[in-house]
Design an enzyme around this catalytic site. Structure first.
Site, PDB file in Angstrom:
ATOM      1  N   ASP A  37       0.865  -1.265   0.103  1.00 35.07           N
ATOM      2  CA  ASP A  37       0.117   0.014   0.187  1.00 35.07           C
ATOM      3  C   ASP A  37       0.852   1.406   0.199  1.00 35.07           C
ATOM      4  O   ASP A  37       1.243   1.804   1.121  1.00 35.07           O
ATOM      5  CB  ASP A  37      -1.162  -0.098   1.217  1.00 35.07           C
ATOM      6  CG  ASP A  37      -2.004   1.187   1.008  1.00 35.07           C
ATOM      7  OD1 ASP A  37      -2.931   1.253   0.269  1.00 35.07           O
ATOM      8  OD2 ASP A  37      -1.756   2.074   1.715  1.00 35.07           O
ATOM      9  N   TYR A  42       3.857   9.480   0.754  1.00 31.83           N
ATOM     10  CA  TYR A  42       4.740   8.886   1.789  1.00 31.83           C
ATOM     11  C   TYR A  42       6.194   9.236   1.360  1.00 31.83           C
ATOM     12  O   TYR A  42       7.013   8.807   2.125  1.00 31.83           O
ATOM     13  CB  TYR A  42       4.487   7.262   1.746  1.00 31.83           C
ATOM     14  CG  TYR A  42       3.203   6.811   1.999  1.00 31.83           C
ATOM     15  CD1 TYR A  42       2.101   7.713   2.710  1.00 31.83           C
ATOM     16  CD2 TYR A  42       2.703   5.606   1.757  1.00 31.83           C
ATOM     17  CE1 TYR A  42       0.785   7.312   2.829  1.00 31.83           C
ATOM     18  CE2 TYR A  42       1.191   5.174   1.968  1.00 31.83           C
ATOM     19  CZ  TYR A  42       0.313   6.147   2.731  1.00 31.83           C
ATOM     20  OH  TYR A  42      -0.949   5.597   2.992  1.00 31.83           O
ATOM     21  N   LYS A  71      -1.821   6.070  -4.473  1.00 24.88           N
ATOM     22  CA  LYS A  71      -2.604   7.172  -4.244  1.00 24.88           C
ATOM     23  C   LYS A  71      -2.375   8.447  -4.912  1.00 24.88           C
ATOM     24  O   LYS A  71      -1.367   9.129  -4.570  1.00 24.88           O
ATOM     25  CB  LYS A  71      -3.007   7.171  -2.682  1.00 24.88           C
ATOM     26  CG  LYS A  71      -3.120   5.974  -2.027  1.00 24.88           C
ATOM     27  CD  LYS A  71      -3.596   6.000  -0.359  1.00 24.88           C
ATOM     28  CE  LYS A  71      -3.244   4.771   0.251  1.00 24.88           C
ATOM     29  NZ  LYS A  71      -1.987   4.582   0.643  1.00 24.88           N
ATOM     30  N   HIS A 104      -6.615  10.101  -2.327  1.00 23.15           N
ATOM     31  CA  HIS A 104      -5.981   9.757  -0.992  1.00 23.15           C
ATOM     32  C   HIS A 104      -6.844  10.542   0.305  1.00 23.15           C
ATOM     33  O   HIS A 104      -7.136  10.115   1.263  1.00 23.15           O
ATOM     34  CB  HIS A 104      -4.641  10.386  -0.958  1.00 23.15           C
ATOM     35  CG  HIS A 104      -3.931   9.948   0.181  1.00 23.15           C
ATOM     36  ND1 HIS A 104      -2.377   9.719  -0.007  1.00 23.15           N
ATOM     37  CD2 HIS A 104      -4.067   9.559   1.439  1.00 23.15           C
ATOM     38  CE1 HIS A 104      -1.967   9.186   1.061  1.00 23.15           C
ATOM     39  NE2 HIS A 104      -3.029   9.045   1.952  1.00 23.15           N
ATOM     40  N   SER A 211      -4.179   1.805   9.719  1.00 24.92           N
ATOM     41  CA  SER A 211      -3.755   1.773  11.026  1.00 24.92           C
ATOM     42  C   SER A 211      -4.687   0.748  11.846  1.00 24.92           C
ATOM     43  O   SER A 211      -5.323   1.174  12.872  1.00 24.92           O
ATOM     44  CB  SER A 211      -4.392   3.164  11.770  1.00 24.92           C
ATOM     45  OG  SER A 211      -3.560   4.327  11.041  1.00 24.92           O
ATOM     46  N   SER A 217       0.621   3.507  15.563  1.00 21.97           N
ATOM     47  CA  SER A 217       1.016   4.369  14.276  1.00 21.97           C
ATOM     48  C   SER A 217       1.153   5.897  14.729  1.00 21.97           C
ATOM     49  O   SER A 217       2.051   6.386  14.133  1.00 21.97           O
ATOM     50  CB  SER A 217      -0.101   4.240  13.236  1.00 21.97           C
ATOM     51  OG  SER A 217       0.740   4.730  12.053  1.00 21.97           O
ATOM     52  N   GLU A 220       4.730   7.852  17.399  1.00 27.72           N
ATOM     53  CA  GLU A 220       5.784   8.333  16.914  1.00 27.72           C
ATOM     54  C   GLU A 220       5.695   9.891  16.336  1.00 27.72           C
ATOM     55  O   GLU A 220       6.289  10.516  16.086  1.00 27.72           O
ATOM     56  CB  GLU A 220       6.410   7.369  15.828  1.00 27.72           C
ATOM     57  CG  GLU A 220       5.896   7.232  14.784  1.00 27.72           C
ATOM     58  CD  GLU A 220       6.342   6.225  13.790  1.00 27.72           C
ATOM     59  OE1 GLU A 220       7.570   6.578  12.989  1.00 27.72           O
ATOM     60  OE2 GLU A 220       5.981   4.962  13.820  1.00 27.72           O
ATOM     61  N   LYS A 265       1.879  -1.743   9.081  1.00 29.24           N
ATOM     62  CA  LYS A 265       3.156  -1.115   8.570  1.00 29.24           C
ATOM     63  C   LYS A 265       4.006  -1.619   9.647  1.00 29.24           C
ATOM     64  O   LYS A 265       3.782  -1.827  10.986  1.00 29.24           O
ATOM     65  CB  LYS A 265       3.345   0.152   8.383  1.00 29.24           C
ATOM     66  CG  LYS A 265       4.816   0.782   8.503  1.00 29.24           C
ATOM     67  CD  LYS A 265       5.294   1.380  10.103  1.00 29.24           C
ATOM     68  CE  LYS A 265       6.603   1.778   9.838  1.00 29.24           C
ATOM     69  NZ  LYS A 265       6.979   2.139  11.350  1.00 29.24           N
TER      70      LYS A 265
END
Ligand code: A2P
Length: 319
Positions: A37, A42, A71, A104, A211, A217, A220, A265
């Site tokens: 994905d 990103y 996206k 997106h 998520s 997620s 951080e 992720k």
């Protein structure tokens, strides 16, 4: 695991650091991931492409066995910019087609030429004294029809949307000549989104939950506290103990068992393995219900909050 199971867990590529990204993508494919994905925003599509190319060149899988999603970013919503965005994404990924291309966010922003800045991100003029997040009056209908043209051209196999609510989805179904194949939304035990998922299913649109582990997620990013993790909830820990699985595996299993795809992720090889090893057990009806009842309608990824906090722009998309 049946052949389709592997496509229910994709590797989410958001926040994978550029320096490690190619290696992580390669390792993920090596251990069995077949869905990736990606997104312009990103900022790591070149490295994602390198990881894919290495895996294919080593014969680990063929291109056809992979399902690769990317996206369309907010600044490319005008009909003349949609094909440019796809062209750049395909070039960066080193691919001739995408399996799915998604809008997106239902947020249109002014165009930023690729030569000026890529990925363009949220701020129109980051170097100005008064850097601003701007909105462009482009309708989602215009953007969707441009997405349809991409599918007709064969450069993308399917098109879909992310971060749409029920109203936007209903409206999209009214004007779409090609119906969306998938809806990608934030969903986890604290945000179960039952109504939206039910609506999508009634339209035969598959749902991908991003998520899927909830707050983790966002810790951080300083958008959540560690204490907001769902992994320590009794309902999760109890099922983990009964099944001898980790709490993360229980939450991810809950995600797929309710009929969604998930895209966790991880930058860590052991956790990557853990996250796809969720097809040799199942949760009981009671365990599924107990986890669903943790719902708080708690959204971590909300432009109505983070755009105001980070860019001083109030532009909510959820009420
Ligand atoms: P890490 O990359 O260090 O594994 P997202 O919700 O965007 O998919 O992010 C998932 C977050 O949860 C990341 O911070 C990731 O960190 C962490 N994570 C992924 N898999 C697991 C797991 N099995 N157990 C605990 N944390 C996980």
């Amino acid at each position: 695991m049946d052949n389709n199971d592997i496509y229910k867990v994709g590797l989410g590529l958001w926040k994978l650091p550029e320096s490690e990204c190619a290696e992580i993508v390669y390792n993920a494919i090596k251990i069995g991931y077949r869905q990736l994905d990606s997104a312009c925003d990103y900022g790591n599509e070149v490295e994602v492409g390198q990881g894919i190319a290495r895996a294919i060149s080593e014969g680990i899988c063929t291109r056809e066995e992979l399902k690769i999603t990317s996206k369309l970013w907010n600044t490319f919503h005008a009909k003349e910019h949609v094909p440019l965005a796809l062209e750049k994404t395909l070039a960066d990924l080193g691919l001739t087609y995408l399996d799915a291309y998604l809008i997106h966010f239902p947020i249109a922003q002014p165009y930023v030429p690729i030569e000026t800045r890529y990925p363009p991100e949220w701020i129109f003029n980051p170097d100005a004294d008064t850097a601003e997040m701007l909105i462009e009056p482009v309708s989602l209908q215009e953007t969707w029809h441009a997405m349809e043209s991409l599918q007709e051209s064969g450069l993308v196999k399917e098109i879909g949307v992310c971060n749409y609510n029920s109203g936007l989805l209903n409206d999209l179904m009214a004007y779409a000549k090609i119906k969306p194949s998938q809806l990608q939304i934030e969903s986890h035990p604290y945000l179960t989104q039952e109504r939206l998922i039910k609506l999508a299913k009634s339209y035969n649109i598959s749902v991908t939950a991003f998520s899927p582990l909830g707050a983790l997620s966002y810790v951080e990013l300083d958008m959540a506290n560690q204490s907001e993790t769902v992994l320590e909830q009794d309902a999760v820990v109890k099922a983990a103990t009964r099944l001898n699985k980790t709490p993360a595996q229980i939450v991810l299993r809950w995600g797929v068992q309710r009929g969604c795809s998930i895209i966790p992720k991880s930058s860590n090889l052991n956790r990557l393995k853990e996250n796809i090893s969720i097809f040799d057990f199942s949760l009981s009806t009671e365990e599924m219900n107990d986890i669903s009842q943790l719902n708080l309608n708690k959204r971590f990824n909300d432009p109505g909050h983070f755009c105001e906090a980070a860019f001083n722009k109030f532009y909510p998309i959820y009420d």
